[in-house]
Design a protein around this motif. Sequence first.
Motif, short mmCIF file in Angstrom:
data_model
loop_
_atom_site.label_atom_id
_atom_site.label_comp_id
_atom_site.label_asym_id
_atom_site.label_seq_id
_atom_site.Cartn_x
_atom_site.Cartn_y
_atom_site.Cartn_z
N LYS A 257 49.44 -9.08 -57.56
CA LYS A 257 49.20 -8.24 -56.38
C LYS A 257 48.17 -7.16 -56.71
CE LYS A 257 51.46 -4.89 -53.34
NZ LYS A 257 52.71 -4.16 -53.05
N ALA A 258 48.30 -6.55 -57.88
CA ALA A 258 47.33 -5.53 -58.29
C ALA A 258 45.94 -6.13 -58.42
CB ALA A 258 47.76 -4.89 -59.61
N ILE A 259 45.88 -7.38 -58.93
CA ILE A 259 44.59 -8.05 -59.04
C ILE A 259 44.00 -8.31 -57.66
CG2 ILE A 259 43.47 -10.21 -59.76
CD1 ILE A 259 45.47 -10.29 -62.10
N GLY A 260 44.89 -8.67 -56.71
CA GLY A 260 44.42 -8.86 -55.33
C GLY A 260 43.84 -7.59 -54.75
N SER A 261 44.47 -6.45 -55.06
CA SER A 261 43.95 -5.16 -54.58
C SER A 261 42.61 -4.82 -55.22
CB SER A 261 44.95 -4.04 -54.90
OG SER A 261 46.18 -4.28 -54.26
N SER A 262 42.35 -5.39 -56.39
CA SER A 262 41.15 -5.00 -57.12
C SER A 262 39.92 -5.80 -56.74
CB SER A 262 41.40 -5.17 -58.63
OG SER A 262 41.44 -6.55 -58.97
N GLU A 263 40.08 -6.88 -55.96
CA GLU A 263 38.95 -7.76 -55.67
C GLU A 263 37.80 -7.00 -55.01
OE1 GLU A 263 40.20 -11.19 -53.53
OE2 GLU A 263 41.15 -12.12 -55.27
N LYS A 264 38.12 -6.24 -53.95
CA LYS A 264 37.08 -5.50 -53.25
C LYS A 264 36.51 -4.39 -54.13
CE LYS A 264 36.16 -6.91 -49.03
NZ LYS A 264 34.78 -7.13 -48.54
N ILE A 265 37.38 -3.79 -54.96
CA ILE A 265 36.92 -2.71 -55.83
C ILE A 265 35.84 -3.21 -56.78
CG2 ILE A 265 37.63 -1.06 -57.61
CD1 ILE A 265 40.42 -1.10 -56.41
N PHE A 266 36.12 -4.34 -57.43
CA PHE A 266 35.15 -4.88 -58.38
C PHE A 266 33.94 -5.46 -57.66
CE2 PHE A 266 38.90 -4.78 -61.13
CZ PHE A 266 38.36 -4.13 -62.23
N GLU A 267 34.13 -5.84 -56.40
CA GLU A 267 32.98 -6.26 -55.60
C GLU A 267 32.02 -5.09 -55.41
OE1 GLU A 267 32.26 -7.38 -50.96
OE2 GLU A 267 33.89 -8.44 -51.96
N TYR A 268 32.57 -3.90 -55.17
CA TYR A 268 31.73 -2.70 -55.07
C TYR A 268 31.06 -2.37 -56.39
CZ TYR A 268 33.81 -1.56 -50.50
OH TYR A 268 34.20 -1.57 -49.19
N LEU A 269 31.84 -2.47 -57.48
CA LEU A 269 31.30 -2.12 -58.79
C LEU A 269 30.19 -3.07 -59.22
CD1 LEU A 269 34.57 -1.25 -60.75
CD2 LEU A 269 32.76 0.34 -60.13
N ASP A 270 30.35 -4.35 -58.88
CA ASP A 270 29.37 -5.36 -59.30
C ASP A 270 28.20 -5.49 -58.34
OD1 ASP A 270 31.04 -5.88 -61.43
OD2 ASP A 270 32.06 -7.55 -60.46
N ARG A 271 28.31 -4.89 -57.17
CA ARG A 271 27.27 -5.08 -56.16
C ARG A 271 25.98 -4.37 -56.55
NH1 ARG A 271 25.10 -3.23 -51.31
NH2 ARG A 271 24.98 -4.81 -49.67
N THR A 272 24.89 -5.09 -56.46
CA THR A 272 23.57 -4.52 -56.75
C THR A 272 22.97 -3.99 -55.45
OG1 THR A 272 23.21 -6.12 -58.52
CG2 THR A 272 21.26 -4.97 -57.65
N PRO A 273 22.62 -2.70 -55.38
CA PRO A 273 22.05 -2.14 -54.14
C PRO A 273 20.78 -2.89 -53.73
CG PRO A 273 22.62 -0.39 -55.68
CD PRO A 273 22.78 -1.68 -56.42
N ARG A 274 20.71 -3.23 -52.45
CA ARG A 274 19.55 -3.97 -51.95
C ARG A 274 18.45 -3.00 -51.50
NH1 ARG A 274 23.37 -7.77 -48.17
NH2 ARG A 274 24.49 -8.82 -49.87
N CYS A 275 17.99 -2.24 -52.43
CA CYS A 275 16.90 -1.31 -52.15
C CYS A 275 15.99 -1.29 -53.38
CB CYS A 275 17.42 0.10 -51.84
SG CYS A 275 18.53 0.78 -53.07
N PRO A 276 14.71 -0.94 -53.18
CA PRO A 276 13.80 -0.96 -54.33
C PRO A 276 14.22 0.05 -55.39
CG PRO A 276 12.79 0.13 -52.43
CD PRO A 276 14.06 -0.49 -51.95
N PRO A 277 13.92 -0.23 -56.65
CA PRO A 277 14.26 0.73 -57.71
C PRO A 277 13.56 2.06 -57.50
CG PRO A 277 12.73 -0.94 -58.53
CD PRO A 277 13.18 -1.39 -57.16
N ARG A 278 14.24 3.13 -57.88
CA ARG A 278 13.69 4.46 -57.69
C ARG A 278 12.47 4.66 -58.57
NH1 ARG A 278 19.33 8.02 -57.44
NH2 ARG A 278 20.10 7.07 -55.49
N GLY A 279 11.46 5.31 -57.97
CA GLY A 279 10.21 5.52 -58.68
C GLY A 279 10.27 6.69 -59.65
N LEU A 280 9.12 6.93 -60.26
CA LEU A 280 9.04 7.99 -61.28
C LEU A 280 7.98 9.04 -60.95
CD1 LEU A 280 9.20 5.68 -64.44
CD2 LEU A 280 11.08 6.97 -63.41
N LEU A 281 7.29 8.88 -59.80
CA LEU A 281 6.21 9.81 -59.47
C LEU A 281 6.75 11.20 -59.16
CD1 LEU A 281 3.75 7.82 -57.16
CD2 LEU A 281 3.34 8.65 -59.47
N ILE A 282 6.20 12.20 -59.87
CA ILE A 282 6.53 13.61 -59.59
C ILE A 282 5.23 14.40 -59.66
CG2 ILE A 282 8.00 15.57 -60.23
CD1 ILE A 282 9.81 13.69 -61.72
#
Length: 453
Positions: A257-282
Amino acid sequence: WILQDKTATTLTRNITLMCILTIASALLEFVGDGIYNSTMGRVHSHFQGKVFQAVLRQETEFFQQNQTGNITSRVTDDTSTLCESLSEELSILMWYLVRGLCLLGLMLWGSLSLTLVTLAALPLLFLLPKKLGKWCQSLGVQVRDSLAEASQVAIEALSAMPTVRSFANEEGEAQKFRQKLEEMKTLNQKEALAYAVNLCTTDVSGLLLKVGILYIGGQMVITGTISSGNLVAFVLYQIQFTVAVKVLLSAYPRVQKAIGSSEKIFEYLDRTPRCPPRGLLIPSNMKSLVQFQDVSFAYPNDPDVLVLQGLTFTLYPGKVTALVGPNGSGKSTVAALLQNLYQPTMGQLLLDGEPLPQYEHRYLHRQVAAVGQEPQLFGRSIQENIAYGLIQKPTMEEIKSAAIQSGAHSFISGLPQGYDTEVGEAGGQLSGGQRQAVALARALIRKPRVLIL
């Protein structure tokens, strides 16, 4: 051992030794539990912080596609359920696993054949709980989803209470929340049934195993293979071993049951943001020339509908430009793109000749600041709201200067606690105009090169 030594001195010594061992055992158990619980508490806090941090990294579309109540439930309730369940169950599992192994050794020493009979029956004891464990895991996922939906209903209603009351829909919201609770109640009943069935089958299987051992052991006593005393000792060991196995098997569905509760949690942790990597220009000196070059854009949830199509214009430094158009013409979308909340579907958006994602994240949002029509304040003091997001804490003079520029200083000075006044949840203690003035001060204190109103 004590009966063999008839002397009172030996008896007293042995009783004293037993007392010392008992006290030492209690102290060690206290220290062990303290270390274990303290460690699990730190793990819980660290894990919850990691999940929240992973959510904050996601792109803007993620928060449009997932309701706030669902995300909140995952970050708070699901992480708590996971950590608390594992904290309790791991302690039980470790204790009974060690105990079971020790008892198994004693059983092997007592009678190899009876031990083999016991071990042969264990797969039957494991098979059904394993199947039930998968059922419990599936039900656990459904319960967490149902709880997240109920939380979303409550959050929506509570965050929009003036609207709910204005339309006299308190009973409607309460009814909607009750419906979600009824759905969760049904799932909880199924979950309780699964647990009861698992417990019952484990009890019956253990009882049948005891009867089988007594029958086979009785036959062995009759044939002289084993003494009656050794049989009694083996049965006692076997009963304790069965209890240990029973506890392990009953803990298994709860772990599932605890593993079932964790599925969405680890989905968030493993999810790669679908946005371009942050730049370095300053760059040290920004002219703030903004160029939209043939920009087209469609929101991810409706990719076939272009909100902007082939948009080209330039915003020059030191000038005010007004975007005018009917509702739905894309004015807010232009503002969102300029804040780098979304990326153009086609074309380019340049700031001083460079695409917005090329700039360092914090630097970009110091240079480009926005004040919305319905600005969002946080449940903190006015001073904290104005200084929100700044790495280096501003001085009180800087905060007051920004408030004077925005027109907020006059009403803030009239408040009993001044800049230390708490604005309430979402700025609810302030009027709409006062919230806008504080939000404008929050933007102006950054000294932005591009200001979006």
